[in-house]
Design an enzyme around this catalytic site. Sequence first.
Site, mmCIF file in Angstrom:
data_model
loop_
_atom_site.group_PDB
_atom_site.id
_atom_site.type_symbol
_atom_site.label_atom_id
_atom_site.label_comp_id
_atom_site.label_asym_id
_atom_site.label_seq_id
_atom_site.Cartn_x
_atom_site.Cartn_y
_atom_site.Cartn_z
ATOM 1 N N THR A 47 0.835 -1.207 0.000
ATOM 2 C CA THR A 47 0.000 0.000 0.000
ATOM 3 C C THR A 47 0.867 1.253 0.000
ATOM 4 O O THR A 47 0.617 2.206 -0.733
ATOM 5 C CB THR A 47 -0.897 0.026 1.265
ATOM 6 O OG1 THR A 47 -1.511 -1.237 1.426
ATOM 7 C CG2 THR A 47 -1.947 1.098 1.178
ATOM 8 N N TYR A 110 -13.447 -3.919 -0.879
ATOM 9 C CA TYR A 110 -14.608 -3.404 -1.626
ATOM 10 C C TYR A 110 -15.746 -4.423 -1.793
ATOM 11 O O TYR A 110 -16.896 -4.098 -1.597
ATOM 12 C CB TYR A 110 -14.181 -2.851 -3.003
ATOM 13 C CG TYR A 110 -15.300 -2.082 -3.691
ATOM 14 C CD1 TYR A 110 -15.649 -0.809 -3.248
ATOM 15 C CD2 TYR A 110 -16.013 -2.631 -4.755
ATOM 16 C CE1 TYR A 110 -16.683 -0.103 -3.860
ATOM 17 C CE2 TYR A 110 -17.048 -1.933 -5.371
ATOM 18 C CZ TYR A 110 -17.382 -0.679 -4.916
ATOM 19 O OH TYR A 110 -18.397 0.013 -5.509
ATOM 20 N N TYR A 136 -2.455 -10.412 4.658
ATOM 21 C CA TYR A 136 -2.432 -9.010 5.087
ATOM 22 C C TYR A 136 -3.850 -8.599 5.449
ATOM 23 O O TYR A 136 -4.726 -8.525 4.588
ATOM 24 C CB TYR A 136 -1.852 -8.154 3.956
ATOM 25 C CG TYR A 136 -1.751 -6.673 4.240
ATOM 26 C CD1 TYR A 136 -1.838 -6.155 5.526
ATOM 27 C CD2 TYR A 136 -1.548 -5.773 3.190
ATOM 28 C CE1 TYR A 136 -1.729 -4.798 5.767
ATOM 29 C CE2 TYR A 136 -1.435 -4.418 3.416
ATOM 30 C CZ TYR A 136 -1.530 -3.928 4.700
ATOM 31 O OH TYR A 136 -1.427 -2.574 4.928
ATOM 32 N N ARG A 141 -8.742 -0.425 5.467
ATOM 33 C CA ARG A 141 -8.678 -0.203 4.015
ATOM 34 C C ARG A 141 -9.564 -1.170 3.226
ATOM 35 O O ARG A 141 -9.956 -0.875 2.111
ATOM 36 C CB ARG A 141 -7.232 -0.341 3.517
ATOM 37 C CG ARG A 141 -6.346 0.840 3.883
ATOM 38 C CD ARG A 141 -4.937 0.677 3.323
ATOM 39 N NE ARG A 141 -4.072 1.768 3.736
ATOM 40 C CZ ARG A 141 -3.935 2.917 3.057
ATOM 41 N NH1 ARG A 141 -4.583 3.105 1.934
ATOM 42 N NH2 ARG A 141 -3.129 3.862 3.507
ATOM 43 N N LYS A 165 0.312 -10.277 8.337
ATOM 44 C CA LYS A 165 0.558 -8.880 8.711
ATOM 45 C C LYS A 165 -0.788 -8.364 9.195
ATOM 46 O O LYS A 165 -1.726 -8.198 8.428
ATOM 47 C CB LYS A 165 1.048 -8.057 7.523
ATOM 48 C CG LYS A 165 1.231 -6.578 7.872
ATOM 49 C CD LYS A 165 1.550 -5.716 6.653
ATOM 50 C CE LYS A 165 1.628 -4.255 7.065
ATOM 51 N NZ LYS A 165 1.797 -3.358 5.891
ATOM 52 N N ILE A 207 5.923 -5.118 9.852
ATOM 53 C CA ILE A 207 6.160 -4.540 8.525
ATOM 54 C C ILE A 207 5.768 -3.082 8.681
ATOM 55 O O ILE A 207 4.595 -2.753 8.860
ATOM 56 C CB ILE A 207 5.361 -5.259 7.420
ATOM 57 C CG1 ILE A 207 5.911 -6.688 7.231
ATOM 58 C CG2 ILE A 207 5.454 -4.478 6.105
ATOM 59 C CD1 ILE A 207 5.117 -7.551 6.259
#
Length: 290
Positions: A47, A110, A136, A141, A165, A207
């Site tokens: 990202t 989404y 992840y 997000r 993550k 991370i």
Amino acid sequence: MNSKFLGTGVALVTPFNPDLSIDHEALANIVNYNIENGTEYLVICGTTGESVTLTKQEKQDVIKTISETNKGRLPLVLGIGGNNTAQVVEEIKSTNFSGIDAILSVSPYYNKPTQEGIYQHFKSVSEVSPVDIILYNVPGRTSKNIEPQTTLRLANDFNNVIGVKEAGNNMAQYFELLKNKPNDFLIISGDDDLALGVVLAGGAGVISVIGQALPEDFSEMIRLGLKGNAKEAYKLHFKLMDIIAYIFEENNPAGIKAVFEALGLCADTVRLPVVPASKELKQKIKAYLS
């Protein structure tokens, strides 16, 4: 435990020239700066690397620059994820993984899949990936949390799913994962502000976004945490607290690029819809760094 992903990984930015083309020289400098100052592994096209605004060719160019600069010195993790499972599978099949140690694959955004949908998506990814996979989870997000039982189900069912993550900024969820995970499964913090607490509770590391700009202090903090030296580690945590808050105040990666600009490592140029950090934020960042 997969020791190559213990400690501090950094989600590298993609530096841009004023005309929005990729600044490969700055990218190489940032890679060397991290290798020389204690970072343990590098994450490409996450990202923070503004991967969603890079073309296929640009992604390949970024991978090439990082790989050639790294020269095998640190493990490399490549971001490959998305919300069209078939397309992600296709991308994995058509990627050259020479020199790449693992992929970091974001949960579908989404579409808002159910937990079963998330499981089936990563099952498809696992079945085609020639390298290890780090899941992840970033619900802020994606608008959908990977629940701990889904993460643990994937961890138990697929040998190449080696870690997650976790970036839900939710300490209770971290604890649940740490308590119930398989022995060698990596719980990696994706929250710079919580990373030390996660490591002290048994996490594998982080991370990080800020880690790439202040790798010496940040990676040392995580190393101290991994050794259980909480007192010394928290001294560094308190020193870094303000700058971590600043870089996420407006938008990532506008904040971290403002830090790099102040350090003279790359311009603060970002691609729309992200805009550069405000003048006020840049002043706070400069004041902190000085």
